[in-house]
Design a protein around this motif. Structure first.
Motif, PDB file in Angstrom:
ATOM      1  N   PHE A  97       0.806  -1.222   0.000  1.00  0.00           N
ATOM      2  CA  PHE A  97       0.000   0.000   0.000  1.00  0.00           C
ATOM      3  C   PHE A  97       0.844   1.279   0.000  1.00  0.00           C
ATOM      4  O   PHE A  97       0.569   2.194  -0.796  1.00  0.00           O
ATOM      5  N   PRO A  98       1.865   1.428   0.857  1.00  0.00           N
ATOM      6  CA  PRO A  98       2.651   2.669   0.801  1.00  0.00           C
ATOM      7  C   PRO A  98       3.330   2.889  -0.552  1.00  0.00           C
ATOM      8  O   PRO A  98       3.404   4.031  -1.036  1.00  0.00           O
ATOM      9  N   VAL A  99       3.808   1.815  -1.168  1.00  0.00           N
ATOM     10  CA  VAL A  99       4.483   1.959  -2.467  1.00  0.00           C
ATOM     11  C   VAL A  99       3.470   2.324  -3.549  1.00  0.00           C
ATOM     12  O   VAL A  99       3.740   3.168  -4.416  1.00  0.00           O
ATOM     13  N   ILE A 100       2.298   1.694  -3.520  1.00  0.00           N
ATOM     14  CA  ILE A 100       1.258   2.027  -4.493  1.00  0.00           C
ATOM     15  C   ILE A 100       0.808   3.472  -4.313  1.00  0.00           C
ATOM     16  O   ILE A 100       0.610   4.212  -5.292  1.00  0.00           O
ATOM     17  N   THR A 158       4.688   4.392 -12.253  1.00  0.00           N
ATOM     18  CA  THR A 158       4.213   3.088 -12.701  1.00  0.00           C
ATOM     19  C   THR A 158       4.990   1.964 -12.031  1.00  0.00           C
ATOM     20  O   THR A 158       4.449   0.888 -11.774  1.00  0.00           O
ATOM     21  N   GLY A 159       6.261   2.220 -11.710  1.00  0.00           N
ATOM     22  CA  GLY A 159       7.043   1.222 -10.996  1.00  0.00           C
ATOM     23  C   GLY A 159       6.473   0.890  -9.634  1.00  0.00           C
ATOM     24  O   GLY A 159       6.615  -0.232  -9.142  1.00  0.00           O
ATOM     25  N   GLY A 160       5.800   1.847  -9.007  1.00  0.00           N
ATOM     26  CA  GLY A 160       5.215   1.591  -7.707  1.00  0.00           C
ATOM     27  C   GLY A 160       3.833   0.979  -7.761  1.00  0.00           C
ATOM     28  O   GLY A 160       3.360   0.447  -6.753  1.00  0.00           O
ATOM     29  N   THR A 161       3.164   1.038  -8.918  1.00  0.00           N
ATOM     30  CA  THR A 161       1.767   0.604  -8.985  1.00  0.00           C
ATOM     31  C   THR A 161       1.535  -0.647  -9.817  1.00  0.00           C
ATOM     32  O   THR A 161       0.664  -1.456  -9.468  1.00  0.00           O
ATOM     33  N   ARG A 162       2.262  -0.838 -10.884  1.00  0.00           N
ATOM     34  CA  ARG A 162       1.874  -1.840 -11.891  1.00  0.00           C
ATOM     35  C   ARG A 162       1.754  -3.249 -11.308  1.00  0.00           C
ATOM     36  O   ARG A 162       0.721  -3.912 -11.475  1.00  0.00           O
ATOM     37  N   PHE A 163       2.774  -3.770 -10.650  1.00  0.00           N
ATOM     38  CA  PHE A 163       2.740  -5.125 -10.108  1.00  0.00           C
ATOM     39  C   PHE A 163       2.150  -5.159  -8.699  1.00  0.00           C
ATOM     40  O   PHE A 163       1.536  -6.156  -8.301  1.00  0.00           O
ATOM     41  N   ASN A 164       2.328  -4.109  -7.948  1.00  0.00           N
ATOM     42  CA  ASN A 164       1.953  -4.139  -6.542  1.00  0.00           C
ATOM     43  C   ASN A 164       0.450  -4.107  -6.324  1.00  0.00           C
ATOM     44  O   ASN A 164      -0.030  -4.568  -5.276  1.00  0.00           O
ATOM     45  N   ILE A 165      -0.313  -3.572  -7.265  1.00  0.00           N
ATOM     46  CA  ILE A 165      -1.766  -3.595  -7.122  1.00  0.00           C
ATOM     47  C   ILE A 165      -2.272  -5.034  -7.106  1.00  0.00           C
ATOM     48  O   ILE A 165      -3.156  -5.394  -6.318  1.00  0.00           O
ATOM     49  N   ALA A 166      -1.714  -5.880  -7.963  1.00  0.00           N
ATOM     50  CA  ALA A 166      -2.111  -7.286  -7.975  1.00  0.00           C
ATOM     51  C   ALA A 166      -1.731  -7.971  -6.668  1.00  0.00           C
ATOM     52  O   ALA A 166      -2.502  -8.764  -6.114  1.00  0.00           O
ATOM     53  N   THR A 167      -0.549  -7.664  -6.147  1.00  0.00           N
ATOM     54  CA  THR A 167      -0.110  -8.262  -4.883  1.00  0.00           C
ATOM     55  C   THR A 167      -1.000  -7.834  -3.728  1.00  0.00           C
ATOM     56  O   THR A 167      -1.420  -8.662  -2.908  1.00  0.00           O
ATOM     57  N   MET A 168      -1.303  -6.539  -3.655  1.00  0.00           N
ATOM     58  CA  MET A 168      -2.154  -6.057  -2.576  1.00  0.00           C
ATOM     59  C   MET A 168      -3.554  -6.653  -2.679  1.00  0.00           C
ATOM     60  O   MET A 168      -4.176  -6.992  -1.670  1.00  0.00           O
ATOM     61  N   GLY A 169      -4.046  -6.806  -3.903  1.00  0.00           N
ATOM     62  CA  GLY A 169      -5.360  -7.414  -4.074  1.00  0.00           C
ATOM     63  C   GLY A 169      -5.388  -8.852  -3.605  1.00  0.00           C
ATOM     64  O   GLY A 169      -6.342  -9.288  -2.946  1.00  0.00           O
TER      65      GLY A 169
END
Length: 310
Positions: A97-100, A158-169
């Protein structure tokens, strides 16, 4: 166990239960609308911009076609490479969450810059009516600095959001079945945002105006940030466990520092050879001073290979 021991252990157990309880109260399908909305806004804005970046450089900045292609390729490559660093940072140190959240804010700032470059004539070179860029005035260092800053911020965000949204979900669900269902919806929303970005955003930028097109991207990124923040009270945020690469580095350092230690001088050394069996140094089954493959054992979920290093 006496009462004094129980009194010492009880606060620890209560503390662990207090840490686990908020995690059980959060997460679940209530988080899907917020995660999906955030992902839709970012996917639409980022994909629509990157796919039309080459045209923007050619038409509005009079960049030579070869140079424009190189800039666009570097931008796309960065958008695919920087998220790896963002994923490592989120998984190992800060949490998703903080990175996203930081990535969404940086993306918002990037689209502010893009919108300004399209809306303010002072941030672009004069429009060239020639079919070729030969003889056209190119962007000044200041104008290009604002443009490149926008591209750089877009890559970092985009580096903070692209993959991490899937992980957080996926972290919002406890069962594998629910995680599988979430990923199905994740890809539906992800590719849906790509389709809208590749069609509607590109059409607005080319057919209406670049300022309106980037303004829509700015609005979409703002919507993404708002949705992300609105769902913060519902998210389950697991504690990070540190980087596995740190432990690997410690093993290498310890092995180098203790490479000259004569272990036999302190008595026999026991080696675990699998299946709960041990052998002692000096016996027939002990590891030799060479590196060789000795076999593999199949387990229900994975295959483990054992190497002997002597």
């Amino acid at each position: 166990m006496d009462s004094s021991t129980n009194s010492k252990l009880k606060p620890v157990v209560d503390q662990e239960e207090a840490q686990e309880k908020p995690g059980r109260e959060r997460g679940g399908w209530i988080t899907l609308p917020f995660i999906a909305g955030s992902m839709l806004g970012l996917g639409l804005a980022v994909n629509g911009t990157t796919n039309n970046l080459l045209v923007y450089l050619l038409k509005e900045y009079n960049v030579e076609s070869i140079d424009a292609a190189q800039i666009a390729n570097v931008a796309r490559g960065s958008l695919n490479l920087v998220p790896v660093a963002g994923a490592v940072l989120a998984d190992s140190y800060l949490g998703s969450f903080p990175v996203i959240l930081a990535g969404a804010v940086i993306n918002l700032l990037a689209f502010v810059f893009f919108t300004l470059t399209a809306a303010l004539p002072s941030l672009r070179p004069p429009h060239c009516t020639s079919s070729s860029t030969v003889g056209c005035q190119h962007g000044s260092p200041g104008q290009l600095a604002v443009l490149y800053a926008a591209i750089l911020l877009l890559a970092i965000g985009t580096g903070g959001t692209r993959f991490n949204i899937a992980t957080m979900g996926a972290d919002q669900f406890a069962s594998t079945h629910e995680q599988d269902t979430f990923f199905n919806w994740y890809f539906v929303f992800l590719y849906g945002s790509f389709i809208v970005g590749d069609t509607a955003i590109v059409y607005i930028q080319d057919g209406v105006s670049w300022a309106v097109g980037f303004g829509v991207c700015l609005a979409a990124s703002t919507f993404s940030l708002v949705m992300l923040l609105l769902g913060a009270r519902y998210y389950r945020m697991p504690v990070t466990k540190g980087s596995p690469y740190t432990d690997l580095a410690r093993v290498v350092v310890a092995a180098v520092r203790k490479g000259s230690v004569q272990v036999d001088a302190h008595g026999g050394v026991r080696y675990n050879v699998g299946d709960g069996a041990f052998v002692t140094s000096g016996s027939d089954g002990a590891p030799s001073k060479t590196l060789r493959y000795v076999g593999s054992w199949l387990f229900p979920e994975q295959e483990t290979f054992y190497l002997w290093i002597g």
